[in-house]
Design an enzyme around this catalytic site. Structure first.
Site, mmCIF file in Angstrom:
data_model
loop_
_atom_site.group_PDB
_atom_site.id
_atom_site.type_symbol
_atom_site.label_atom_id
_atom_site.label_comp_id
_atom_site.label_asym_id
_atom_site.label_seq_id
_atom_site.Cartn_x
_atom_site.Cartn_y
_atom_site.Cartn_z
ATOM 1 N N CYS A 96 0.830 -1.204 0.000
ATOM 2 C CA CYS A 96 0.000 0.000 0.000
ATOM 3 C C CYS A 96 0.866 1.256 0.000
ATOM 4 O O CYS A 96 0.629 2.185 -0.780
ATOM 5 C CB CYS A 96 -0.935 -0.009 1.201
ATOM 6 S SG CYS A 96 -2.074 1.395 1.241
ATOM 7 N N CYS A 193 -5.493 -2.388 8.081
ATOM 8 C CA CYS A 193 -6.688 -1.535 8.192
ATOM 9 C C CYS A 193 -7.972 -2.266 7.849
ATOM 10 O O CYS A 193 -9.022 -1.981 8.431
ATOM 11 C CB CYS A 193 -6.534 -0.291 7.319
ATOM 12 S SG CYS A 193 -6.457 -0.615 5.538
#
EC number: 2.8.1.13
Length: 370
Positions: A96, A193
């Protein structure tokens, strides 16, 4: 080329770190624009968006949102699922940061005519002989250098890192002293997340809802098109000889090096040594049997080849906040990085990331193949 002025695009998550980063940049004289990425909204919560907007309003800065949910799903979540389904142990935060978050910041900044980009990461940046490097944060407990090994000079030269010189305790005090009490007491985010607690529960949910992931990762490249049943069937725990030990719940729910949560009771300590998706088998062995003295990396990035390759004093880390080991790194004829460890490491798993350091500088890293 854009002028290197005092304008900066800051990634704002609504949390303590990026909020304090905004305050510190403003106090340093920068014109700050905040952008909040919509990557994944756990339980459909958008509270983080409101927190970021509210903070920007109080600070008097421009704030925008960017919907990246579709690209995040394809490049991060489906990659994450794919890796577990082929028996690997992915580290989605490295992907990410290196291939989505920072490149998106750069892209949006370009469109807005802004040179600098920033986040609330706990890392620092230095320039040595015209080359920019990430280096350790002042707060060793919060240091996030491990996740940024894939960034290249076009990103590194634009980065501002206002949190690198302070600790998390100091960051909370900084916010409180300026009247931002809610920012000061926000809880830290934990884990990945999109599955902050247990990845197994997430995998089960995902496979029921999306039993044919179409993996589409820009970098690193992965093979796509696998079709998996929504049901992950139970399989066999075996020893190194292949002899049956017990039944397991399904191979994707185990990782190399795992000891706890196996659901079996033996008269000796055993660890996951290998995962065999094609047989739905999980190999168990002693901790010593998991030791390795070398590994190969794919999809690697090197910040400075002269500093990294062939030297005997390179430090390698294969886990965030875990032990360091000295190694020597070379490039193979088939373009992998070969890492010769000076001391054995246990539980080296395919799919994990490895990051290299020397003299405190992050020199690069890659994805472990074996």
């Amino acid at each position: 080329m854009m002028e290197e002025n005092k304008r900066v695009l800051l990634g704002m998550s609504g949390g303590t770190d990026s909020s304090v980063a905004a305050m510190r940049l403003l106090e340093a004289g920068y014109e700050v624009t905040g952008v909040t990425f919509r990557f994944y909204e756990l339980n459909d919560s958008t509270e983080y968006l409101e927190d970021a907007r509210h903070l920007a309003e109080r600070l008097g800065i421009r704030h925008i949102t960017y919907d990246a949910r579709e690209i995040f799903r394809k490049q991060i979540i489906e990659y994450f699922v794919h890796e577990y389904m082929v028996g690997h142990t992915p580290v989605p935060c490295t992907l990410c940061n290196n291939y989505l978050k920072w490149p998106l910041l750069s892209k949006i900044a370009d469109e807005m005519g802004i040179f600098y980009i920033a986040t609330g990461h706990y890392v620092r940046k230095v320039k040595v002989d015209d080359t920019c490097y990430i280096t350790y944060a002042a707060d060793s407990d919060k240091d996030q250098t491990f996740f940024l090994w894939g960034l290249k000079q076009d990103i590194l030269r634009r980065m501002l890192l206002p949190m690198g010189d302070i600790t998390k305790v100091e960051a909370r005090a900084f916010a409180a002293e300026r009247g931002f009490q809610k920012v000061a007491v926000k809880r830290d985010s934990l884990g990945v997340c999109f599955c902050p607690m247990d990845y197994r529960s997430f995998l089960k949910m995902w496979l029921v809802s999306n039993c044919q992931p179409q993996v589409s990762v820009g970098q690193p490249q992965v093979s796509a098109g696998q079709t998996w049943s929504a049901e992950v069937r139970r399989g066999r725990f075996v020893d190194e000889k292949g002899d049956f030990i017990a039944w397991h719940e399904g191979y994707p729910f185990y990782t190399v090096g795992q000891r706890r949560g196996l659901g079996i009771h033996l008269n000796r300590a055993v660890f996951v040594k290998e995962i065999r998706p094609e047989k739905n088998e999980v190999v168990l062995a002693s901790l010593q049997a998991l030791e390795k003295t070398e590994m190969l990396l794919k999809d690697w990035n090197i910040v400075n080849r002269e500093r990294l390759l062939g030297h005997a004093d390179i430090i390698v880390k294969i886990r965030y906040r875990k032990q360091e080991n000295h190694c020597t790194v070379t490039v193979t004829l088939d373009n992998f990085l070969h890492v010769q460890l000076h001391e054995p490491l246990t539980a080296i798993a395919s799919g994990q990331a490895a990051a290299f350091y020397k003299d405190g500088l992050l020199l690069g890293g890659g994805i472990i193949v074996e």
